[in-house]
Design an enzyme around this catalytic site. Structure first.
Site, mmCIF file in Angstrom:
data_model
loop_
_atom_site.group_PDB
_atom_site.id
_atom_site.type_symbol
_atom_site.label_atom_id
_atom_site.label_comp_id
_atom_site.label_asym_id
_atom_site.label_seq_id
_atom_site.Cartn_x
_atom_site.Cartn_y
_atom_site.Cartn_z
ATOM 1 N N CYS A 90 0.742 -1.046 0.231
ATOM 2 C CA CYS A 90 -0.179 -0.219 -0.063
ATOM 3 C C CYS A 90 0.644 1.340 0.313
ATOM 4 O O CYS A 90 1.115 1.558 1.033
ATOM 5 C CB CYS A 90 -1.051 -0.122 1.147
ATOM 6 S SG CYS A 90 -1.981 1.716 0.646
ATOM 7 N N SER A 255 0.880 1.575 -4.941
ATOM 8 C CA SER A 255 1.454 0.636 -5.838
ATOM 9 C C SER A 255 0.844 0.522 -7.005
ATOM 10 O O SER A 255 2.049 -0.671 -8.114
ATOM 11 C CB SER A 255 0.505 -0.977 -4.914
ATOM 12 O OG SER A 255 -1.000 -0.858 -4.263
HETATM 13 O O1 LIG Z 1 -1.802 3.272 -2.472
HETATM 14 C C1 LIG Z 1 -1.584 2.216 -2.474
HETATM 15 O O2 LIG Z 1 -1.156 1.655 -3.035
HETATM 16 C C2 LIG Z 1 -3.177 1.613 -1.799
HETATM 17 N N1 LIG Z 1 -4.471 2.351 -1.653
HETATM 18 C C3 LIG Z 1 -5.249 1.785 -1.539
HETATM 19 C C4 LIG Z 1 -4.864 0.322 -2.321
HETATM 20 C C5 LIG Z 1 -3.531 0.614 -2.599
HETATM 21 O O3 LIG Z 1 -3.387 -1.165 -1.655
#
Ligand SMILES: O=C(O)[C@H]1NCC[C@@H]1O
Length: 333
Positions: A90, A255
């Site tokens: 995340c 991600s």
């Molecule tokens: O920024 C991210 O990587 C995350 N935000 C919610 C879903 C992913 O895990």
């Protein structure tokens, strides 16, 4: 359930919530972070439901448990939680956690202009650099685990839409990527509800037909979600990530940015060190760039750096009365 009290610090990165649990967790059995996730899923999923779902959370809530790291040099480990379970990576959380680690004294002697904070995520070590000046924390950039294009042009048959083709890419988690126009939609004008349905249909269909493999562990080999992107011909890159159980990322998805940059790099559409601004669902932005080429298993991979800023929202103290069954967590959609 013998939970009396769970305390949290509440942050958001680019609009995406991060509920950081600061006390109230039981002892988490397991020698590795992945074993600990398995233990939590089997024995204490009630805690995740209690703080992610309604009435304390909502269908798009996101959080993290901080644990002792089991790899050398990492300051702490991160177990990410959401509306359906546990994620492998995340980026938005890493960005908020960079500030939190300094502001809450996990890092005791921060350095200026940046402090390095190595975090252990389920997918592997993630190196964050936190701006630190005159006693204040600021922007965070992080270098994620190796990211790669896993499969191109995978066919998916969608009801009412027909056959579409997606790329599967990894950025600490696996995502399917599709351009908005291929779904007959636009990130600018279509409703979030329609975009979410389109993305979720792709994820659900691929989960039935596609078996993923990961260089390190089968625990990391699952499709986390689908990311709808705009055409590269538009001025600015835009993205909407639908993950877990139809959960919509408010941020540009850290991600997902890593995975997207790996996809573009492998197709020759971005160069090394070329910075790209990526806009998320609520208009907030991350900046991403490929900083290194590497190998991951048999995959040609890249290290991507993503930057953004997290903000504090407050603190919570959650309790649950013994006779409160509804209060253990539900979702109404
Ligand atoms: O920024 C991210 O990587 C995350 N935000 C919610 C879903 C992913 O895990």
């Amino acid at each position: 359930m013998d939970i009396l009290k769970i305390t949290t610090v509440e942050m958001h990165t680019a609009g995406e919530p991060l509920r950081i649990v600061t006390s109230g967790l039981p002892v988490i059995a397991g020698n590795t972070i992945l074993e600990k996730i398995r233990y939590l899923r089997e024995n204490h999923d009630d805690i995740r439901k209690l703080i992610m779902l309604e009435p304390r959370g909502h269908s798009d809530m996101f959080g993290v448990y901080l644990i002792d790291a089991d790899i050398p040099g990492a300051e702490f480990g991160c177990i990410f939680i959401h509306n359906e379970g546990y994620s492998t990576m995340c980026g938005h959380a890493v960005i908020s956690l960079g500030r939190y680690a300094i502001d809450y004294g996990i890092i005791q002697q921060p350095t200026s202009p940046e402090t390095r904070v190595l975090m252990q995520c389920p997918c592997g070590p993630v190196e964050a650099f936190v701006e630190y000046k005159d006693g204040r924390t600021g922007n965070v950039r992080f270098k994620s685990v190796p990211s790669f294009l896993y499969m191109k042009d995978v066919s998916v048959e969608l009801p009412d839409i027909g056959e579409v083709f997606v790329d599967i890419c990894y950025g600490g988690a696996f995502y399917a990527f599709i351009e908005d126009y291929k779904l007959g939609m636009s990130l600018k004008t279509s409703s979030v509800k329609d975009l979410t349905n389109g993305a979720a249909m792709i994820t659900e269909s691929l989960k039935k037909s596609l078996k993923l493999t990961h260089p390190d562990s089968s625990d990391l080999a699952f499709l986390y979600g689908t990311i709808i992107v705009n055409s590269l011909e538009e001025d600015e890159m835009a993205t909407l990530c639908v993950f877990a159980d139809r959960q919509v990322d408010r941020s540009p998805c850290g991600s997902g940015c890593s995975a997207r940059m790996a996809q573009l790099f492998s197709k020759g559409l971005v160069k090394i060190n070329e910075a790209r601004t990526i806009r998320g669902a609520v208009g907030s932005k991350f900046v991403a760039r490929v900083v290194e080429q590497t190998k991951y298993g048999h995959h040609d991979a890249v290290i991507v750096e993503v930057s953004g800023k997290g903000h504090y929202l407050g603190k919570s103290v959650f309790t649950n009365e013994d006779d409160d069954v509804i209060g253990k967590g539900f979702l109404l959609r």
